[in-house]
Design an enzyme around this catalytic site. Sequence first.
Site, PDB file in Angstrom:
ATOM      1  CG  ASP A 204      -6.174   2.293  -7.787  1.00  0.00           C
ATOM      2  OD1 ASP A 204      -5.385   1.664  -7.208  1.00  0.00           O
ATOM      3  OD2 ASP A 204      -6.523   3.566  -7.222  1.00  0.00           O
TER       4      ASP A 204
ATOM      5  CD  GLU B 296      -2.943  -0.138  -0.060  1.00  0.00           C
ATOM      6  OE1 GLU B 296      -2.846   0.410  -1.344  1.00  0.00           O
ATOM      7  OE2 GLU B 296      -3.661  -1.189   0.213  1.00  0.00           O
ATOM      8  CG  HIS B 297       0.020   4.807   0.547  1.00  0.00           C
ATOM      9  ND1 HIS B 297      -0.279   6.123  -0.096  1.00  0.00           N
ATOM     10  CD2 HIS B 297      -1.137   4.513   1.240  1.00  0.00           C
ATOM     11  CE1 HIS B 297      -1.560   6.577   0.303  1.00  0.00           C
ATOM     12  NE2 HIS B 297      -2.095   5.689   1.472  1.00  0.00           N
TER      13      HIS B 297
HETATM   14 MG    MG Z   1      -9.818   6.663  -6.632  1.00  0.00          MG
END
Ligand code: MG
Length: 370
Positions: free
Chosen positions: A158, A19-20
């Site tokens: 994403d 994450e990140h």
């Molecule tokens: Mg978003």
Amino acid sequence: MTNYEYKFRAPARINLIGEHIDYNGGYVLPCCINMYLDAYVNLRIDNKLIFKSISFNNVIETNLDNINYDKKFDWAIYSVGVFYILKKLGYKINKGLEINYVSNIPAGSGLSSSAAILDVTFLLLNKLFNLGISNKDIALYSKMVENEYCNLKSGIMDEAIIALGKKNQCLLLNCSKFEYEYVDINLLDYEFVVLKTNKPRKLIESKYNERVEECNKALDIIKTKYDVKNLCMLKSENLSDIKELLNDELLFKRVNHVVKENERVFEFVKALKNNDYKLIAKLLNESQESLKNDYETTGYHLDSICDSAIYAGAIGARSTGAGFGGCAIALIKKNTFNDFSIKLKEKYYKLTQIYADVYRVEITDGIKEI
Ligand code: MG
Ligand code: ADP
């Protein structure tokens, strides 16, 4: 919705671990889940662009000659941004369209409805105007919209997973080189569930960009001594030296998270391959602790929902996505969902006076025409 000629679909995504990490050039491990944003499309004979959202009960209208950034585009900023970037890249769209979005991906909850709307809009234009863009480039162009048009310094994760996802597989993605391989997810005795805090995210853009800037600042100092292009090229054995070099507690905490989180991704892949649930759970919990204490992107509601998940029987839980509210994932034993869900909701309500949502999920394909 029978009066539309074409229909395209994008799923939501969760990130299992890492994450990140995407904007820090390391590895992430996301997969698509069975919540969908569908785009129903008709071509027009004029140059009007009409964006409808059934979910938002709203219509935004412009035309092919008016696609420069404008606040009035509101929620449709991502859609208009797709037209802007395509034009900038030299692709020709010579007809207007009406696009109607229908979605059961909760918007603004960390399951990446934004990348879903971006990727699906590129996909439909790619198909309807024969642009010849690969799914990998759809991800890159979607990121360009977020970075250049919406001014969010987000990484590639994403957009990549929603463009490239495959059923029952997660994507081990090298975010600096944009290289990837698929890793099977066939958990036998356990399953992942998604937990939604129902805490609206606020300040997400500014906090997100703040973390990006902190990491860049740390990297600049580290580069005076180490020959690295990003923080994920560092190893945990470098950390005590880096601590001295940075001489800044906050920056060190950020780097500490990034370096160790990136290493956890590889352990997680091994654990998946070995069906080692205990190790998967340990890594989920370590990631959550690190996001809470070092990277400070969780907050009371995400912390509470992860604690409630463990209380309710999960063996591991962590916040997923950018954080500051939104969703978490948890690993629970199969056939315990109902009991888990009731206990989790009770506990989380006691802590926050908010009802959580809990979803069983399947791992699904990425964008497609349907
Ligand atoms: Mg978003
Ligand atoms: P997340 O990606 O975590 O869901 P973001 O804040 O990044 O949250 O993206 C949410 C944005 O995506 C919304 O403000 C809107 O612009 C767009 N969006 C998401 N779902 C829809 C929808 N059903 N209809 C129209 N726009 C949507």
